[in-house]
Enzyme design. Structure first.
Site, PDB file in Angstrom:
ATOM      1  CB  CYS A 172      -0.846  -0.031   1.331  1.00  0.00           C
ATOM      2  SG  CYS A 172      -1.877   1.393   1.219  1.00  0.00           S
ATOM      3  CG  HIS A 215      -5.739  -2.603  -0.788  1.00  0.00           C
ATOM      4  ND1 HIS A 215      -4.537  -3.086  -0.289  1.00  0.00           N
ATOM      5  CD2 HIS A 215      -5.368  -1.327  -0.891  1.00  0.00           C
ATOM      6  CE1 HIS A 215      -3.877  -2.060   0.207  1.00  0.00           C
ATOM      7  NE2 HIS A 215      -4.405  -0.969  -0.291  1.00  0.00           N
ATOM      8  CD  GLU A 216      -6.523   0.951  -3.854  1.00  0.00           C
ATOM      9  OE1 GLU A 216      -6.621   1.984  -3.077  1.00  0.00           O
ATOM     10  OE2 GLU A 216      -5.539   0.584  -3.932  1.00  0.00           O
ATOM     11  CG  HIS A 266      -7.242   2.812   1.260  1.00  0.00           C
ATOM     12  ND1 HIS A 266      -6.296   3.081   2.257  1.00  0.00           N
ATOM     13  CD2 HIS A 266      -6.651   1.977   0.534  1.00  0.00           C
ATOM     14  CE1 HIS A 266      -5.147   2.605   2.048  1.00  0.00           C
ATOM     15  NE2 HIS A 266      -5.286   2.019   0.934  1.00  0.00           N
TER      16      HIS A 266
HETATM   17 NI    NI Z   1      -3.721   1.101  -0.186  1.00  0.00          NI
END
Ligand code: NI
Length: 174
Positions: A99, A141-142, A145
Site C-alpha cells: 500500500c 483493498h481500495e 480505504h
Molecule cells: Ni492502499
C-alpha cells in the site's frame, strides 16, 4: 498534480469517507486527475481519495506490467465513485499486498476470490463488473480505504508481515 500520500498513523486514514453527491462534477474531475497522477508517479496499483487527504468515496486502480506487482494480471484503468462490493460465494484467498500508505512493507491478506462491484464512472454512467483473483483483491483493498481500513488490520497472522526487501524467504515458506 501529484499529491502527497498520507502514511499509516495519520488519523485521516481511519475515517469513513463520505459519498460523492454530484457526478459528473468539475471539482471531482480535478480530484480524479490528481489521484491518477499520484498513483502513476508512485507505481501504485490503486489509490483511494482518503490517501491524499480527501474524505470522499472515490477510488482509482490500474495494473499494467507494474514493476511493484510483476506477476499480477492486468487490470483495466478504472475510476469508481461511490463503489459497492458484493462477495460472490465465500471462497477466500490469501496473497501479498502492499500500500502506498504503508511504504516498504508487504503482508499476507485474505480477500474474497470472487466479487461483483458497482459504482459510477466520472461521467455519471454506471460501472458494474464481476471479477476474480488479483482484480478482486485490488478493488477490496481500495474500498477498504473508504471505510478507514488499512490492509495490516486484515492480516490474520503478523508473522506474514514484513519489509518488501526481506520477505523473499517468507514467500518460499508458503
Ligand atoms: Ni492502499
Amino acid at each position: 498534480m501529484i499529491r502527497a500520500v498520507l502514511r499509516m498513523g495519520d488519523p485521516r486514514l481511519l475515517r469513513v469517507a463520505e459519498p460523492v453527491s454530484l457526478v459528473p462534477d468539475a471539482e471531482l474531475d480535478v480530484l480524479i486527475a490528481d489521484m491518477l497522477d499520484t498513483m502513476r508517479a508512485l507505481d501504485g496499483a490503486g489509490l483511494a481519495a482518503p490517501q491524499i487527504g480527501v474524505g470522499l468515496r472515490v477510488v482509482v486502480f490500474e495494473v499494467q506490467a507494474n514493476p511493484r506487482y510483476p506477476l499480477a494480471e492486468p487490470v483495466p484503468l478504472t475510476v469508481l465513485v461511490n463503489p459497492e462490493i458484493t462477495p460472490l460465494g465465500d471462497e477466500v484467498a490469501e496473497d501479498w499486498e502492499g500500500c502506498l500508505s504503508v511504504p516498504g512493507l508487504r503482508g499476507l491478506v485474505p480477500r474474497y476470490e470472487h466479487i461483483r462491484y458497482r459504482g459510477l464512472a466520472p461521467d455519471g454512467s454506471a460501472v458494474e463488473r464481476t471479477v476474480s483473483g488479483f482484480h478482486a483483491r485490488v478493488v477490496q483493498h481500495e474500498c477498504d480505504h473508504l471505510d478507514g481500513i488499512l490492509y495490516p488490520r486484515r492480516i490474520e497472522d503478523l508473522a506474514w508481515f514484513g519489509y518488501e526487501a526481506e520477505i523473499a524467504g517468507l514467500r518460499e515458506l508458503l
